[in-house]
Design an enzyme around this catalytic site. Structure first.
Site, PDB file in Angstrom:
ATOM      1  N   GLU A 101     104.157  52.870  44.087  1.00 54.96           N
ATOM      2  CA  GLU A 101     105.256  53.383  44.904  1.00 54.96           C
ATOM      3  C   GLU A 101     106.512  52.549  44.710  1.00 54.96           C
ATOM      4  O   GLU A 101     106.435  51.349  44.465  1.00 54.96           O
ATOM      5  CB  GLU A 101     104.861  53.353  46.380  1.00 54.96           C
ATOM      6  CG  GLU A 101     103.839  54.420  46.707  1.00 54.96           C
ATOM      7  CD  GLU A 101     103.320  54.305  48.116  1.00 54.96           C
ATOM      8  OE1 GLU A 101     103.243  55.336  48.798  1.00 54.96           O
ATOM      9  OE2 GLU A 101     102.997  53.190  48.540  1.00 54.96           O
ATOM     10  N   CYS A 114     113.715  49.298  45.427  1.00 56.14           N
ATOM     11  CA  CYS A 114     112.649  48.315  45.640  1.00 56.14           C
ATOM     12  C   CYS A 114     111.482  48.711  44.746  1.00 56.14           C
ATOM     13  O   CYS A 114     110.952  49.820  44.869  1.00 56.14           O
ATOM     14  CB  CYS A 114     112.238  48.335  47.114  1.00 56.14           C
ATOM     15  SG  CYS A 114     110.814  47.289  47.476  1.00 56.14           S
ATOM     16  N   CYS A 121      97.391  44.353  44.982  1.00 57.93           N
ATOM     17  CA  CYS A 121      97.814  42.952  45.092  1.00 57.93           C
ATOM     18  C   CYS A 121      96.597  42.124  45.467  1.00 57.93           C
ATOM     19  O   CYS A 121      95.727  42.597  46.199  1.00 57.93           O
ATOM     20  CB  CYS A 121      98.881  42.820  46.187  1.00 57.93           C
ATOM     21  SG  CYS A 121      99.556  41.147  46.350  1.00 57.93           S
ATOM     22  N   CYS A 125      97.675  39.008  52.139  1.00 58.88           N
ATOM     23  CA  CYS A 125      98.386  38.708  53.394  1.00 58.88           C
ATOM     24  C   CYS A 125      97.882  39.633  54.503  1.00 58.88           C
ATOM     25  O   CYS A 125      97.731  40.839  54.305  1.00 58.88           O
ATOM     26  CB  CYS A 125      99.898  38.873  53.207  1.00 58.88           C
ATOM     27  SG  CYS A 125     100.559  37.736  51.984  1.00 58.88           S
ATOM     28  N   CYS A 128      99.882  42.880  55.618  1.00 56.93           N
ATOM     29  CA  CYS A 128     100.480  43.698  54.552  1.00 56.93           C
ATOM     30  C   CYS A 128      99.530  44.789  54.081  1.00 56.93           C
ATOM     31  O   CYS A 128      98.379  44.516  53.729  1.00 56.93           O
ATOM     32  CB  CYS A 128     100.869  42.809  53.380  1.00 56.93           C
ATOM     33  SG  CYS A 128     101.623  43.714  52.023  1.00 56.93           S
ATOM     34  N   CYS A 342     108.651  47.548  54.656  1.00 56.37           N
ATOM     35  CA  CYS A 342     107.866  46.414  54.162  1.00 56.37           C
ATOM     36  C   CYS A 342     106.402  46.499  54.541  1.00 56.37           C
ATOM     37  O   CYS A 342     106.068  46.701  55.699  1.00 56.37           O
ATOM     38  CB  CYS A 342     108.369  45.113  54.767  1.00 56.37           C
ATOM     39  SG  CYS A 342     109.955  44.650  54.197  1.00 56.37           S
TER      40      CYS A 342
END
Ligand code: SAH
Length: 360
Positions: A101, A114, A121, A125, A128, A342
């Site tokens: 994305e 962005c 990932c 975190c 996230c 975010c």
């Protein structure tokens, strides 16, 4: 070529080559070096998605190129537009079928894209969404560029800023990131100025130091989220590897080498890191530094129960930092209604295929 190519047997990815590398390749197949410049312009200025479009190159050369090289193009699978602020979130298919994305944000001062640096990932975190499901693979330089090229094509508008803040940890894909930056800022390509690019990291110390030594003029954003080592480690597993004091020292070194003001990102999470003591410690940690702090009220992620603080708590937190003469903004959230803010980028398409959600 030293960037990661997935398998040895694949032809080289033409869109990840620098102009000198492309010239060398063309010379090897018996072409005149000036052809490389024409080809490079097709790839990075006109952002062609096939060799057939390159009409000032002869047909035999075009078919030769198609035999010798891969030309990775992202396929736009879906676009969602925010009713709140016009933010557009793109779902792209990579050539191998994985999905990523990217987000276009419209500000008064220009358009900002962005981009993702990895599919998934591995940093984990806690707050996230991108971390859920782990790392699938790192993106090639061309796949990072393509996100920008396809969005530019889709909107027909100029893109003035690029932020590497989507899915993935850019410094965990370091060589490809550097090559991407070189191609993106090349005067023979899209020629985005280094000062208009921000790279955000969770704090991989050796890579921050290495990046600092490159002396690029890009902005580095450090995801801080807590002024105490223990609390940071609880929120960000990567903090177990790097002491907070070493992370801050690396950021100071980045500033010393580049003279670029650091950005520190701090997601405010109700009753976790939004207290007076947190603000006091953060003020003490960053006071006196030439930096900017972005406070981001945490965006809700379905799988986690973190909540945003009240706006009065966020403002009190900001005021406390300002008393220490720290530059602070509470970041305006963009595209919240489309999960584009975010930490909300996620592999919906994949979970949809697995039958876990109906929204694609
Ligand atoms: N891996 C990089 C870049 C991707 S995350 C990094 O860690 O910086 C981009 C930013 O969004 C980071 O500051 C990250 O901590 C923040 N973020 C992630 N999830 C969030 C959430 N749910 N709410 C607010 N900010 C979040």
């Amino acid at each position: 070529m030293n960037h990661t190519v997935k398998t040895i047997s694949q032809p080289p990815d033409i869109k990840s080559l620098t102009l000198p590398e492309l010239s060398a390749c063309l010379t090897r197949i018996g072409e005149k070096p000036y052809r490389a410049k024409q080809l490079y312009e097709w790839l990075h200025q006109k952002q062609a998605s096939s060799f057939d479009e390159m009409t000032n190159l002869s047909k035999p050369l075009r078919s030769r190129l198609a035999e010798c090289f891969r030309l990775p193009v992202l396929r736009q699978v879906q676009v969602q537009e925010s009713k709140l602020d016009g933010t557009r979130k793109y779902l792209f298919a990579l050539p191998d079928g994985n999905m990523i994305e990217s987000v276009l944000m419209k500000y008064r001062h220009g358009n900002s894209v962005c981009i993702s640096s990895q599919a998934g990932c591995r940093m984990g975190c806690r707050f996230c969404a991108s971390a859920i499901g782990g790392l699938v693979r790192s993106l090639e330089p061309s796949e990072m560029l393509e996100q920008i090229y396809r969005i530019a094509e889709d909107t027909g508008e100029r893109i003035s800023n690029v932020v590497v803040m989507g899915t993935g940890e850019p410094l965990d894909n370091f060589d490809n990131l550097l090559r991407f930056l070189e191609l993106l800022t090349d005067e023979n390509g899209m020629h985005v100025s280094q000062r208009s690019i921000t790279v955000s990291t969770c704090g991989i110390v050796p890579r921050i130091l290495e990046l600092a030594d490159k002396k690029l003029q890009i902005t580095l954003a450090l995801s801080l989220h807590a002024p105490q080592q223990e609390k940071r480690r609880m929120l960000m597993p990567v903090a177990a590897q790097y002491e907070l004091s070493d992370v801050i020292r690396a950021c100071d070194y980045y500033f010393a080498q580049t003279k670029r003001r650091m950005t520190y990102e701090y997601s405010l999470i109700r009753d976790v890191n939004d207290g007076e003591e947190d603000a006091r410690l953060l003020g003490a940690l960053l006071g006196g530094k030439n930096c900017h702090v972005n406070l981001i009220p945490v965006n809700p992620v379905k799988e986690r129960n973190f909540e945003q603080p009240d706006s009065s708590t966020a403002v009190a937190f900001k005021n406390k930092l300002e008393k220490n003469k720290i530059n602070v903004t509470i970041r305006r959230e963009m595209g919240r209604d489309i999960d584009g803010a975010c930490g909300q980028l996620r592999k919906k398409f994949l979970s949809c295929q697995a039958g876990r959600t109906e929204t694609v």
